[in-house]
Enzyme design. Structure first.
Site, mmCIF file in Angstrom:
data_model
loop_
_atom_site.group_PDB
_atom_site.id
_atom_site.type_symbol
_atom_site.label_atom_id
_atom_site.label_comp_id
_atom_site.label_asym_id
_atom_site.label_seq_id
_atom_site.Cartn_x
_atom_site.Cartn_y
_atom_site.Cartn_z
ATOM 1 N N ASP B 403 0.871 -1.125 0.080
ATOM 2 C CA ASP B 403 -0.202 0.157 -0.032
ATOM 3 C C ASP B 403 0.903 1.200 -0.127
ATOM 4 O OD1 ASP B 403 -2.147 1.644 0.332
ATOM 5 O OD2 ASP B 403 -1.903 1.673 2.683
ATOM 6 N N LYS B 404 0.512 2.370 -0.469
ATOM 7 C CA LYS B 404 1.226 3.579 -0.509
ATOM 8 C C LYS B 404 1.018 4.121 0.891
ATOM 9 C CE LYS B 404 0.654 7.402 -2.379
ATOM 10 N NZ LYS B 404 1.142 8.539 -1.609
ATOM 11 N N LYS B 784 -7.256 -4.566 -5.631
ATOM 12 C CA LYS B 784 -6.018 -4.791 -5.145
ATOM 13 C C LYS B 784 -6.068 -6.371 -4.847
ATOM 14 C CE LYS B 784 -4.989 -0.525 -2.168
ATOM 15 N NZ LYS B 784 -4.624 -0.265 -1.037
ATOM 16 N N ASN B 808 -8.505 -0.977 3.987
ATOM 17 C CA ASN B 808 -8.464 -1.032 2.491
ATOM 18 C C ASN B 808 -7.506 -2.124 2.049
ATOM 19 O OD1 ASN B 808 -6.541 0.595 3.190
ATOM 20 N ND2 ASN B 808 -6.873 1.889 1.547
#
Lengths: 370, 1119
Positions: B403-404, B784, B808
């Site tokens: 994830d960023k 994702k 998420n």
């Protein structure tokens, strides 16, 4: 498997210390202990095998093994061994008739004599073995067919032998002592050795029957029921094994210390052999004096009371005379193996040395600095 | 960045099924036939067993494992058939394993029972006919009105009816549900009567579903013969079981979901079991060994009957069969013989391996939790291991999906600058402005020009009003679900506009002149990741109705007047390339009619029971049009500590890093540059909506074209795979980076044309697999997971790892082989669903490169060694059958057979598999390339397996025939006495135990005192045990087979010599191999050790220069 997926207690906001999670510290938010073990920083020796470390080892192994091997080989070669097959398979062999006629029902013993010549004198104590071939003493049905508690003098086992002894457990409802297939098939040839003088007279060579079984077997593992006095009484109510000619308490009536279960011939037989071709110690010929050899070279006669049938299963019987060294009987295998391995090590050492000096000039420290 | 997106694209919320609840069980006038509906009770059952069904159920579950079942069968065969070894030899270990497992599972279940009881018996207050009745929690029924006091947890899912606070709200914290410790506001159902006793209402709501943040319902309130009033119910009215009431004295609510139907209970079901690749290898090896076992038994059975057919062999006079044996049918005898051989050789597949592997995994995982390097002083927590089954998988990772926000970046937002009407305002923390917000002349720093004061203030008001931030009461802090909002509010504060709080639908702002401005909050148009914007509708004191909207540029620009866009776009794009998160702010005046229309639309949509989301969305979209753009903001999201170093190390270790983010492309790209995932010489292959629209043709055609072009570039023209392994280190080859966005991805994946779809997918995968880094931006959570799944199922089944911190990321964490949660700021959902949780991204490096590597090497060695040692254990026993007439005579005594795996050889390998560090941790961390050496299950492939198997065969042959030739003359003692079969077995066994243990000693590179103790200790124990076992006439044994056998063996010089010879000879090839392998292995290792010796001074010596060069001129977003 170690982690539980659902734990109601914790989810309700009361974290519990005893949840099924994989590790501790799940709940404790304390800093992990800074111990060497927990941080995987235990002081450690980190050896690395390099040509440098292995090289000397190879030479050392080579240098130790080759002399040992030569020593073993020489020792083995110095052991005198004489072996003679007296089964009587061939028409012209002395025991042919006995072999043909021998069966368990014979009441009259069959005897035969085998002549042989010793080319070289046997200097030290000589051990007399009988050897059997194609005799599966290590067959599972055979190996387990015994009752060690009966042989240990247990009274209850004497009268009620173990089921393992079947089909040699009881005969007509009377318990067999000693029970089982091993005891039942006790080797019962009698071997006698005569030296033929130059003038043709037969001199019986004294055969010692003591010390042929393991000391612990004779004195601890095997015991007569009710001590050694009056064995006849002790074995009352038991039957002799079906193949035996005489009951167990008459195995050696001359010596009460060698009679019944503690008869050494019996004990030796009861130690089952590892391979289908085997030898068992029969008698010892003690060295008389330091000047004369135990068995001088010359002619000998072996008198055999031929009782033991082996032809039915294509077996062979041998008599072996052998001297003994510190490594046991004659066996060139160990010597050859040691010499071979020693040479290989030495050779590899040389090869490694060449490789080491040709291609590798780095330092050869054994340890990584920790 | 936001938590509200768990199943955004799930689309399954359209449930037709709904339930009707009668508040307080009172029938309603509208519904004559009052049938109390049946719902489940409020009992939480997490336990698996009861006292009565524990034994059968647990045994059944245990024997469903194929290995346990196999051992059970062997045991039963031993009991029924006359077999060479007693049932004890296999029954005892099996019994031990089963008992230990049962005790462990029973204990865990007991804990669950206790926990369940604590929850179920918890006293609660229920209002019944105006009386307050204390009840046990489990007795709550749907429809009961429950009273909850402050700091109590809600016993079931409740609809909030009444609160002691006078603004009809209550605060809850859901820390135990998703880890968010901030207070959330929930609202009572509007306009319900204060007197709950006389409340006559029904609630119609959807059937229970696990999404914590979704709830749709409708409440009908019946007043004396009036038309029933209808109120809409949403998640803001629903209090979840497990959440805790805060800052509110007490509330009353009606139970809607109880027991196992609560959202909490629904959420913790069905976390699927992950299996590691090593386990698959074990199973494959097991199959091979099973084949070996069966073929051995078959060979022996066949030969037995061939041998017996010769006359005189089957039943010589000295060895007669029992009557029963004679009577048995020939074929039955053959079958039982086969089974007996199976039993004789069954030790080749040992029970103890499973025990040891489990123990190794369980105990080994402690080292992760114990590691103090994983301890984060900020959150005062270390790493967390949720499953110990996947330790070794950490050493096998090929793809990392990260994830960023919050993972690569800190999710610690800082307001950097804003732009108002195209003019840039950059905040500088000048020394004069110690407390940024009270300076009256404003810290707004003019660069060249300044926008009009009115526009400035409008912009700042927009920042102050358009958010969902709460003011935390005791301290002057802000709480919000998204840190961006806090940063914006704080940013506005610096420029003189302070948000004071929201009270009774009135927002208060302290403006530059220290006046308090009041705005009535009319509507909040919530943020969601699909719209990517949020709005508020407020009414100023003046009576003007205003709509403020903020959101991503792509979602704002089409909704504002186009002439305004250009001025701002430049700033936004520049900010984005610098790695900042940008938001655009727009507003519009609503006329009275417009507002009335919007208001009506919103109210109607909120009441809808079905498709509420879609209806709301439609209204939102309708309202948020024709706005005018005021400006844009830039917020910096700092990179995590050592993010770049970590990423570079992971890439150096041969892992491919994919960034999956919901963020916009420019921001994500710059983060990738900042993390050095993309380097200066990386050629970027872009497949986004923008590139698709470039050609001006149909998107599909363009997509096709681009895919083919990139495929040619990255796959066909790329050097063959062998050379490509070292690609990232040799700069001669071209690096490729791939960028794709959510919309394009769904085009690739959901192509309508069947054949095209799979082709596109393949092309896409091949391109990606040839790129060093892949960036997927604008991803929805489910996308994702889709990507992870696609890579996971691609050719070669690479091991994937997902790392994330927010809700998420849960879907991808669950999807990947290994899921890592970061204990970040976005709650604990990710941590709960992960397999391992670490406090910071930088810990991933050690977790993979050091722990993962070591665990893999350890367990791989453990597995191979176990198979090896049992092969050379059983092979002599097999060979012995050729010499004992195929009679199933065991070579070793029963005690040795049983103890071999349990006592004599188990501890050294366990110690090895826990402590071994073939390369020390510092070196592993400094040289990421070492990770490649074990990639692709290198130590458990068929090659190494064959090597170990051959080694086992070699040793077995050597042991057996070495002793066999020694026994060609069994007179081995110097008194002429002979050895029997048990001596034979004991010599073989002694050689075996010593060789196998010393083989392990040779493999051990890391000798701690524990290794010494255990290795030499086991050998000493073996000698001691053998003396002891042979030294006593054991009354419980039927046969004293080993009586003084060992002692007699030691009294024979020949036995000593052969033992030494055989041990040495079996280890010789091993030593040679180590030495000859040396030119590559230890050479490198020595160099490494030197670098690690100096490593304290320059810890990242090898990677340093590369890092400095690549980033100096790329972007200034590095810290």
């Amino acid at each position: 498997m170690m982690a539980s997926s659902y734990n109601a207690k914790e989810e309700d906001g009361h974290p519990s210390g005893a949840s099924g999670h994989g590790g501790p510290g799940v709940v404790k938010s304390k800093k992990p202990d800074n111990t060497a073990f927990k941080q995987q920083r235990l002081p450690a020796w980190q050896p690395i095998l390099t040509a440098g470390t292995v090289l000397p080892a190879f030479f050392v192994i080579g240098l130790i093994f080759i002399p040992i091997g030569i020593g073993l080989f020489v020792t083995s070669n110095n052991i005198k061994e004489f072996e003679i097959d007296y089964t009587g398979v061939d028409m012209d062999s002395p025991c042919y008739t006995c072999a043909k006629n021998s069966s368990w029902n014979n009441t009259t013993p069959c005897t035969c004599s085998v002549d042989f010549t010793l080319e070289q004198p046997f200097e030290s104590n000589v051990f007399m073995y009988y050897g059997l071939s194609n005799f599966y003493q290590n067959h599972r049905r055979y190996v387990k067919s015994r009752d060690d508690s009966q042989l240990n003098g247990g009274r209850s086992a004497l009268m009620e032998p173990s089921k393992e002894c079947e089909p040699y457990r009881k005969t007509d409802g009377v318990p067999i002592a000693p029970c089982g297939a091993i005891a039942n098939s006790l080797f019962n040839d009698t071997l006698e050795l005569f030296h033929i003088d130059s003038n043709g007279s037969r001199n019986a060579i004294p055969l010692v029957k003591k010390g042929i079984a393991w000391w612990t077997d004779k004195h601890v593992k095997f015991r007569n029921p009710g001590g050694n006095n009056n064995l006849t009484l002790a074995f009352q109510g038991t039957a002799k094994p079906v193949n035996w000619r005489k009951p167990v308490y008459e195995l050696d009536p001359s010596d009460p210390e060698n009679n019944g279960f503690i008869n050494e011939d019996f004990i030796v037989w009861m130690r089952t052999a590892a391979l289908p071709t085997f030898r068992k110690l029969y008698r010892i010929i003690q060295k008389k004096s330091s000047t004369t050899p135990t068995l001088p070279s010359g002619k000998y006669t072996l008198d055999i009371t031929y009782n033991y049938p082996v032809l039915s299963f294509d077996g062979r019987k041998r008599m072996i005379l052998s001297t003994i060294s510190w490594m046991g009987g004659k066996n060139p295998f160990l010597g050859i193996a040691y010499i071979t391995v020693g040479s290989i090590c030495f050779f590899l050492g040389v090869v490694l040395l060449i490789i080491h000096y040709k291609y590798d000039t780095r330092n050869n420290s054994a340890d990584i600095p920790n | 960045p936001n938590q509200l997106t768990l199943s955004q694209l799930g689309g399954d919320e359209r449930r037709v099924d709904s339930r009707t609840i009668y508040v307080g069980h009172r029938s309603c006038p509208a519904n004559e036939a009052f049938i109390p509906p049946k719902f489940c009770d409020n009992r939480i059952v997490s336990s698996k067993y009861t006292v009565w069904n524990f034994l059968p159920k647990n045994l059944f579950e245990q024997f469903r494992r194929i290995a346990n079942f196999y051992f059970l069968i062997i045991f039963l065969v031993q009991v029924i058939v006359d077999t060479p070894t007693s049932p004890v030899t296999s029954g005892l270990p099996l019994f031990f394993v089963i008992t230990v497992t049962a005790i462990k599972q029973g204990y865990e279940d007991w804990l669950r029972h206790k926990a369940d009881n604590e929850v179920n018996k918890y006293p609660v207050t229920v209002l019944e006919d105006g009386r307050r009745i204390r009840k046990e929690s489990e007795k709550i029924k749907v429809g009961d009105v429950v009273e909850v006091e402050e700091n109590e947890t809600f016993p079931c899912d409740l609809i909030l009816l009444q609160s002691s606070r006078d603004d009809d709200t209550c605060f809850v914290t859901t820390a135990s549900l998703d880890g968010e410790s901030n207070h959330k506001t929930h609202y009572t159902v509007p306009d319900t009567e204060k007197d709950l006793e006389s409340l006559n209402a029904t609630i119609e709501c959807e059937q229970p579903q696990p999404d914590l943040y979704k709830f749709v319902g409708r409440m009908h309130i019946y007043k004396n013969n009036q038309e029933p009033a209808v109120r809409s119910l949403g998640p803001e009215n629903l209090l979840l079981k497990g959440a805790t009431l805060k800052n509110t004295q007490k509330i009353c609510g009606v139970a809607v979901y109880t027991g196992m139907e609560t959202k909490m209970a629904l959420n913790y079901q069905g976390k699927s079991q992950k299996r590691s690749a090593v386990e698959k290898s074990i199973n494959a090896f097991l199959l091979v060994y099973l084949c070996i076992l069966v073929s051995k038994a078959l060979v022996c059975t066949t030969l037995k009957y061939v041998w017996q057919s010769k006359p005189g062999q089957d039943e010589p006079w000295y060895n007669e069969k029992t009557q029963r044996e004679k009577d048995t049918n020939l074929y039955l005898k053959m079958f039982t013989d086969f089974l007996s051989f199976m039993v004789l050789f069954n030790f080749i597949i040992p029970v103890s391996m499973y025990v040891t592997v489990e123990m190794q995994k369980f105990l080994g995982s402690f080292f992760i939790t114990w590691d103090k390097d994983f301890f984060d002083p900020e959150i005062k927590e270390g790493a967390l291991v949720n499953t110990s089954d996947l330790n070794e998988e950490l050493g096998q990772v090929e793809y990392i999906f990260t994830d960023k926000t919050g993972t690569l970046t800190q999710n610690n937002m800082e307001f950097i600058e804003c732009c108002i009407d195209g003019f840039q305002y950059k905040y500088r923390d000048a020394s004069s402005e110690l407390d940024g917000f009270c300076v009256t002349d404003g810290p707004v720093n003019k660069l060249q020009q300044k926008a009009g004061r009115e526009r400035e203030e409008l912009f700042l008001r927009a920042l102050c009003l358009c958010h969902t931030v709460q003011v935390k009461e005791p301290t002057e802090g802000f709480i919000a679900s998204s840190p961006d909002e806090v940063a914006l509010v704080k940013g506005a504060m610096r420029y003189g506009f302070t948000f004071l709080g929201l009270e009774r639908k009135t927002m208060k702002i302290l403006n530059r002149n220290n006046d308090v401005e009041m705005y009535e909050l009319l509507h909040v148009l919530n943020f969601d990741p699909v719209r990517r914007r949020m709005s508020v509708i407020v009414r100023a004191i003046s009576g003007d109705t205003l709509l403020f909207c903020k959101g991503a540029d792509s979602s704002i620009f089409p909704r504002v007047r186009q002439e305004e866009v250009e001025r701002i776009r430049m700033h936004v794009e520049r900010n984005a390339t610098e790695g900042y998160r940008t938001l655009c702010v727009a507003y519009k005046y609503l006329s009275a009619e417009e507002y009335a229309q919007a208001d009506a639309g919103l109210r109607e949509a909120r009441l809808a029971l079905q498709d509420r989301e879609q209806k709301l969305m439609a209204v939102y979209n309708q309202v948020e049009t024709g706005m005018s753009l005021i400006g844009a903001t830039a917020v910096e999201d700092r990179l995590q500590e050592e993010a770049a170093e970590t990423m570079e190390a992971l890439q150096g270790a041969g892992m491919k890093v994919w960034v999956l983010t919901g963020d916009k492309m420019e921001t994500a790209k710059s983060t990738c540059y900042a993390c050095r995932l993309f380097q200066r010489n990386t050629e970027l292959l872009e497949l986004t909506v923008r590139t698709l629209e470039d050609g001006g043709r149909k998107r599909e055609e363009r997509l096709h074209e681009l895919l083919l072009e990139y495929h040619k570039k990255a796959v066909q023209d790329a050097p063959p795979v062998k050379a490509a392994v070292t690609r990232s280190w040799s700069l001669t080859n071209q690096d490729y980076g791939f960028i794709i966005d959510g919309a394009t991805l769904s085009m690739v994946l959901n192509e309508s044309n069947e054949s095209n779809s799979s082709r596109y997918k393949n092309l896409f995968l091949q391109i990606c697999q040839n790129c060093t880094a892949v960036l997927c931006c604008r991803m929805a959570p489910l996308q994702k997971a889709q990507i992870v799944k696609m890579v996971k199922n691609s050719k070669g089944c690479p091991i994937t790892l997902s790392i994330g911190d927010g809700a998420n990321d849960v879907s991808m964490i669950l999807e990947a082989h290994v899921g890592i949660g970061i204990k970040g700021k976005e709650g604990r959902q990710a941590v709960r669903n992960s397999d391992y949780a670490i406090p910071k991204l930088k810990h991933l490096k050690k977790l993979l490169l050091a722990h993962g590597h070591l665990y893999y090497v350890r367990i791989a060695h453990l597995v191979q060694y176990f198979f090896y040692k049992n092969l050379c254990f059983i092979l002599p026993q097999f060979l012995y059958q050729f010499f004992c007439g195929y009679s199933q005579q065991p070579l070793y005594d029963a005690a040795y057979l049983t103890m071999y795996n349990i006592c004599f050889t188990s501890m050294p390998i366990l110690a090895y598999s826990l402590l071994e560090q073939h390369i020390c941790m510092e070196v592993l961390l400094d040289n990421a390339t070492l990770y490649r050496e074990i990639a692709k299950n290198a130590m458990l492939r068929w090659g190494p397996f064959l090597y170990w198997t051959l080694l086992g065969v070699f040793h077995g042959l050597l042991f057996f025939f070495g002793v066999r030739y020694l026994f060609s003359n069994p007179a081995l003692q110097d008194n002429g006495q002979v050895f029997g079969n048990w001596s034979y077995g004991t010599i073989v066994f002694t050689v075996l135990v010593f060789t196998v243990t010393l083989k392990l000693a040779l493999d051990t590179r890391h000798w701690t005192w524990i290794n010494h103790f255990v290795i030499w200790g086991s050998l000493a124990f073996y000698v001691f045990f053998s003396f002891f076992w042979g030294g006593i006439i054991w009354p419980f044994l039927r046969q004293q087979r080993l009586y003084f056998v060992f002692a007699n063996m030691l009294s024979s010089v020949s036995a000593w010599l052969v033992i030494i010879l055989l041990i040495l000879l079996s280890l010789l090839p091993e030593i040679l191999l180590v030495v000859f392998r040396k030119p590559r292995g230890p050479h490198a290792r020595q160099k490494l050790s030197q670098s690690s010796a100096g490593g304290l001074q320059s810890p990242r010596s090898s990677a340093r220069p590369l890092l400095m060069r690549t980033f100096s001129d790329e972007s200034n977003t590095v810290i």
